[in-house]
Design a protein around this motif. Structure first.
Motif, PDB file in Angstrom:
ATOM      1  N   LEU A   1       0.822  -1.204   0.000  1.00 21.29           N
ATOM      2  CA  LEU A   1       0.000   0.000   0.000  1.00 21.29           C
ATOM      3  C   LEU A   1       0.859   1.257   0.000  1.00 21.29           C
ATOM      4  CD1 LEU A   1      -2.771  -1.046   2.555  1.00 21.29           C
ATOM      5  CD2 LEU A   1      -2.954  -0.926   0.059  1.00 21.29           C
ATOM      6  N   CYS A   2       2.078   1.149   0.422  1.00 19.30           N
ATOM      7  CA  CYS A   2       3.015   2.284   0.472  1.00 19.30           C
ATOM      8  C   CYS A   2       4.258   1.885  -0.303  1.00 19.30           C
ATOM      9  CB  CYS A   2       3.375   2.623   1.921  1.00 19.30           C
ATOM     10  SG  CYS A   2       1.994   3.172   2.934  1.00 19.30           S
ATOM     11  N   SER A   3       4.177   1.859  -1.632  1.00 18.88           N
ATOM     12  CA  SER A   3       5.289   1.291  -2.381  1.00 18.88           C
ATOM     13  C   SER A   3       5.369   1.818  -3.794  1.00 18.88           C
ATOM     14  CB  SER A   3       5.165  -0.237  -2.423  1.00 18.88           C
ATOM     15  OG  SER A   3       4.014  -0.605  -3.164  1.00 18.88           O
ATOM     16  N   ALA A   4       6.562   1.651  -4.367  1.00 19.53           N
ATOM     17  CA  ALA A   4       6.807   1.917  -5.787  1.00 19.53           C
ATOM     18  C   ALA A   4       7.362   0.643  -6.389  1.00 19.53           C
ATOM     19  CB  ALA A   4       7.793   3.063  -5.957  1.00 19.53           C
ATOM     20  N   PRO A   5       6.686   0.064  -7.395  1.00 26.00           N
ATOM     21  CA  PRO A   5       7.139  -1.213  -7.949  1.00 26.00           C
ATOM     22  C   PRO A   5       8.383  -1.061  -8.815  1.00 26.00           C
ATOM     23  CG  PRO A   5       5.250  -0.395  -9.161  1.00 26.00           C
ATOM     24  CD  PRO A   5       5.434   0.531  -8.007  1.00 26.00           C
ATOM     25  N   ASP A   6       9.144  -2.127  -8.873  1.00 24.66           N
ATOM     26  CA  ASP A   6      10.357  -2.209  -9.674  1.00 24.66           C
ATOM     27  C   ASP A   6       9.982  -2.798 -11.034  1.00 24.66           C
ATOM     28  OD1 ASP A   6      12.882  -2.696 -10.716  1.00 24.66           O
ATOM     29  OD2 ASP A   6      13.447  -4.179  -9.206  1.00 24.66           O
ATOM     30  N   SER A   7      10.428  -2.188 -12.111  1.00 23.90           N
ATOM     31  CA  SER A   7      10.086  -2.681 -13.444  1.00 23.90           C
ATOM     32  C   SER A   7      11.045  -3.749 -13.950  1.00 23.90           C
ATOM     33  CB  SER A   7      10.031  -1.526 -14.447  1.00 23.90           C
ATOM     34  OG  SER A   7      11.317  -0.951 -14.623  1.00 23.90           O
ATOM     35  N   THR A   8      12.105  -4.086 -13.189  1.00 18.10           N
ATOM     36  CA  THR A   8      13.014  -5.144 -13.616  1.00 18.10           C
ATOM     37  C   THR A   8      12.494  -6.495 -13.140  1.00 18.10           C
ATOM     38  OG1 THR A   8      14.463  -5.265 -11.668  1.00 18.10           O
ATOM     39  CG2 THR A   8      14.911  -3.512 -13.273  1.00 18.10           C
ATOM     40  N   ALA A   9      13.126  -7.562 -13.623  1.00 19.99           N
ATOM     41  CA  ALA A   9      12.723  -8.908 -13.245  1.00 19.99           C
ATOM     42  C   ALA A   9      12.955  -9.189 -11.764  1.00 19.99           C
ATOM     43  CB  ALA A   9      13.484  -9.934 -14.090  1.00 19.99           C
ATOM     44  N   PHE A  10      13.804  -8.406 -11.111  1.00 18.48           N
ATOM     45  CA  PHE A  10      14.104  -8.659  -9.700  1.00 18.48           C
ATOM     46  C   PHE A  10      12.954  -8.251  -8.779  1.00 18.48           C
ATOM     47  CE2 PHE A  10      18.199  -8.320 -11.795  1.00 18.48           C
ATOM     48  CZ  PHE A  10      18.823  -9.464 -11.341  1.00 18.48           C
ATOM     49  N   ASP A  11      12.088  -7.359  -9.249  1.00 26.94           N
ATOM     50  CA  ASP A  11      10.861  -7.013  -8.540  1.00 26.94           C
ATOM     51  C   ASP A  11      11.107  -6.588  -7.100  1.00 26.94           C
ATOM     52  OD1 ASP A  11       8.129  -6.599  -8.416  1.00 26.94           O
ATOM     53  OD2 ASP A  11       7.718  -8.621  -7.700  1.00 26.94           O
ATOM     54  N   ARG A  12      12.139  -5.752  -6.903  1.00 25.71           N
ATOM     55  CA  ARG A  12      12.393  -5.193  -5.566  1.00 25.71           C
ATOM     56  C   ARG A  12      11.638  -3.873  -5.449  1.00 25.71           C
ATOM     57  NH1 ARG A  12      18.001  -7.774  -5.986  1.00 25.71           N
ATOM     58  NH2 ARG A  12      18.334  -6.439  -7.793  1.00 25.71           N
ATOM     59  N   GLN A  13      10.716  -3.774  -4.510  1.00 22.49           N
ATOM     60  CA  GLN A  13       9.949  -2.544  -4.399  1.00 22.49           C
ATOM     61  C   GLN A  13      10.666  -1.529  -3.525  1.00 22.49           C
ATOM     62  OE1 GLN A  13       6.188  -3.510  -2.552  1.00 22.49           O
ATOM     63  NE2 GLN A  13       6.977  -3.220  -0.498  1.00 22.49           N
ATOM     64  N   LEU A  14      10.346  -0.273  -3.752  1.00 18.44           N
ATOM     65  CA  LEU A  14      10.719   0.782  -2.820  1.00 18.44           C
ATOM     66  C   LEU A  14       9.539   0.989  -1.886  1.00 18.44           C
ATOM     67  CD1 LEU A  14      12.515   3.509  -4.988  1.00 18.44           C
ATOM     68  CD2 LEU A  14      13.549   1.874  -3.403  1.00 18.44           C
ATOM     69  N   THR A  15       9.739   0.718  -0.603  1.00 15.77           N
ATOM     70  CA  THR A  15       8.690   0.897   0.388  1.00 15.77           C
ATOM     71  C   THR A  15       8.739   2.329   0.918  1.00 15.77           C
ATOM     72  OG1 THR A  15       8.730  -1.429   1.012  1.00 15.77           O
ATOM     73  CG2 THR A  15       7.823   0.108   2.618  1.00 15.77           C
ATOM     74  N   LEU A  16       7.592   2.987   0.926  1.00 14.94           N
ATOM     75  CA  LEU A  16       7.501   4.396   1.296  1.00 14.94           C
ATOM     76  C   LEU A  16       7.062   4.537   2.749  1.00 14.94           C
ATOM     77  CD1 LEU A  16       5.559   5.640  -1.875  1.00 14.94           C
ATOM     78  CD2 LEU A  16       8.012   5.176  -1.623  1.00 14.94           C
ATOM     79  N   THR A  17       7.577   5.556   3.411  1.00 16.28           N
ATOM     80  CA  THR A  17       7.198   5.807   4.799  1.00 16.28           C
ATOM     81  C   THR A  17       5.964   6.715   4.858  1.00 16.28           C
ATOM     82  OG1 THR A  17       8.723   7.684   4.889  1.00 16.28           O
ATOM     83  CG2 THR A  17       9.545   5.548   5.658  1.00 16.28           C
ATOM     84  N   LYS A  18       5.338   6.736   6.033  1.00 12.89           N
ATOM     85  CA  LYS A  18       4.112   7.494   6.233  1.00 12.89           C
ATOM     86  C   LYS A  18       4.273   8.957   5.828  1.00 12.89           C
ATOM     87  CE  LYS A  18       2.813   8.521  10.454  1.00 12.89           C
ATOM     88  NZ  LYS A  18       2.237   8.434  11.817  1.00 12.89           N
ATOM     89  N   GLY A  19       3.291   9.447   5.089  1.00 10.29           N
ATOM     90  CA  GLY A  19       3.290  10.838   4.661  1.00 10.29           C
ATOM     91  C   GLY A  19       3.930  11.076   3.316  1.00 10.29           C
TER      92      GLY A  19
END
Length: 514
Positions: A285-303
């Motif tokens: 719910l608080c994330s930016a998806p990775d477009s590479t095959a590794f699929d490592r998301q960037l998790t976002l903090t509150k706000g």
């Protein structure tokens, strides 16, 4: 060359500084007649890593293994690479994969982990236990070496070419050998640069001798190999550097080069989900998806907010010190926040993710990060991208108010802050969008900083710096110090890219222009 933002081609150790090795072709020449990845990563199995990826050009010549193992994270975090134990493990392919009596080229990424004895990473077997080709490490000279005999068996005269540069233990290096039957020469290339040529080479071939990876007649490779290519022609400069579709010699297509960096993380924020409140049960719910095959998301903090930026024409990550909610009746309205993003890896299934903090880059090898950023200079020092190494950042790409304002790429040398390397360039109009690229060339011990498509600074790494893997997450929007988090970013960030290896100057310009 495949578009840099979408490529998963191999990482270049010195791609930005490599000189054109040979001639430039008018049209793209014939591709590799055999190609073995020797890697497994999301979407590529171990079996596929041993298969011939070019069966249509030279016949299907898969590799057969003996005592090999698969090493995690050897070349890329989240991948596996074939490992050789230096005593018995090796791979072999059909004799038809390579004719050493004719014109041929052979290229591979190699990682040597022991120099106590001479070691061979590729050879072509011959009768009477005499190989018609051996390429590897020569202990006596402490150099890379290629050897070819004038005949199979006793009485052979050996043609030998040795590199001028000494191998660096533990660092990935690109090696290539070109045998030109017309000029009767054999040349060895190190990271795209021709370092030695032997003349008057009377080469031979045993049509029944298999191609061997990881061993010679009596010597064995200790370390790793990846992306082995065999050609039935002489290499040209674009084989190393790649083609862009805009290149008249490309035929209108982007094609990757042997030295290209691997894209191991890419976050555009177009599909990112802004963060109202961190939910440990569902971090997507608080994330930016990775477009590479590794699929490592960037998790976002509150706000943390995600906004459409008309000057970029797409969504961007928006960071400040106040929750984005604009409803006065909401309990988070006006709440002070500390906003940033951190990389996480999914340890579960795609449909049932289990996210855990983890690194993106191998910082003990050459690597590159790129991003677009605009920020508020009134907020002082601000870090755009960094990667954690315990209680500090292994590197950080940042804005510093010093000297009237400057962009800074800082590379740490362990706990000794005085040994940090700084590559800097003046920063102006930072409240507008700028493209930043930072790279560590581990082989040549250099830190590079690019601004808006051009190389702005290149400095030697402090003598105290030694290759070290930072095990922490990639961070967007702050750095880490022994005193705690620092240099929070106030502004917007877009198109964060992480590459294992070096982007060339042309690749950086291409990213900036697109």
């Amino acid at each position: 060359m495949a578009c840099v933002a979408a490529s998963l081609s191999l990482a270049g150790a010195t791609a930005a500084s490599a000189k054109p090795p040979l001639s430039t072709n008018v049209n793209p020449p014939r591709g590799a007649t055999a190609m073995w990845g020797l890697e497994a990563f999301p979407g590529i199995s171990q079996a596929q890593g041993l298969a011939d990826q070019q069966p249509a050009l030279g016949g299907d010549t898969p590799l057969v293994g003996s005592d090999i193992s698969w090493q995690d994270d050897a070349l890329m975090v989240g991948g596996q690479t074939v490992a050789f134990d230096g005593t018995s493990s090796h791979l072999s392919a059909s004799p038809s994969a390579l004719n050493t009596a004719d014109t041929f080229s052979l290229a591979a990424w190699v990682r040597l982990t022991d120099t106590s004895t001479s070691r061979t990473f590729v050879s072509k077997a011959g009768a009477s236990g005499r190989a018609s080709l051996s390429v590897g490490y020569d202990r006596a000279s402490n150099r890379w070496q290629v050897q070819m005999p004038s005949k199979i068996g006793k009485g052979a005269k050996w043609s030998v070419a040795r590199s001028t540069s000494a191998p660096q233990i533990g660092l990935w290096t690109h090696l290539a050998v070109v045998r030109d039957a017309t000029t009767r020469t054999v040349t060895i290339f190190v990271n795209g640069v021709a370092e030695a040529t032997a003349g008057n080479v009377a080469a031979v071939n045993d049509s029944s001798g298999p191609v061997r990876l990881g061993r010679g007649d009596t010597t064995w490779w200790q370390g790793n190999l990846a992306s082995v290519h065999v050609y039935d022609r002489v290499l040209v400069d674009q084989d190393f550097t790649g083609w862009l579709a805009s290149d008249p010699a490309s035929g209108g297509f982007n094609m990757s080069g042997l030295l290209d960096a691997r894209r191991v993380g890419d976050w555009s924020f177009d599909n990112a989900i802004l963060c109202y409140e961190e939910n440990l049960l569902d971090l997507t719910l608080c994330s930016a998806p990775d477009s590479t095959a590794f699929d490592r998301q960037l998790t976002l903090t509150k706000g943390t907010d995600v906004v459409f930026d008309p000057r970029r024409g797409n969504n961007a990550l928006a960071l400040d010190d106040t929750h984005w909610i604009d409803d006065p009746s909401d309990p988070h309205y006006g709440e002070a926040t500390r906003e940033y993003a951190r990389s996480q890896t999914n340890l579960g299934e795609p449909g049932n993710p289990v996210w855990q903090d983890g690194p993106v880059l191998r910082t003990d090898q050459s690597f590159t990060v790129s991003t677009w950023v605009r920020l508020d200079p009134a907020e002082g020092a601000q870090t755009v991208v960094s990667q954690d190494d315990g209680d500090r950042s292994a590197f950080r790409l940042a804005y510093e108010p010093d000297n009237g304002g400057q962009w800074e790429f800082a590379v740490a040398a362990g706990a000794d802050a005085a040994a940090t390397t700084y590559a800097t360039t003046p920063a102006t109009a930072v409240d507008g969008w700028h493209h930043l690229v930072a790279a560590v060339d581990a082989t040549n011990r250099q830190a590079r900083l690019y601004l808006d498509g051009s190389l702005a600074a290149a400095v030697g790494l402090n003598e105290a710096w030694q290759p070290r893997q930072a095990s922490g997450s990639l961070l967007v929007g702050r750095s880490t110090t022994p005193e705690g988090p620092a240099e929070w970013l106030y502004g917007r960030v877009d198109d964060v890219g992480a590459y294992q290896g070096l982007l060339s100057d042309a690749d950086v310009q291409h990213l900036f222009g697109n």
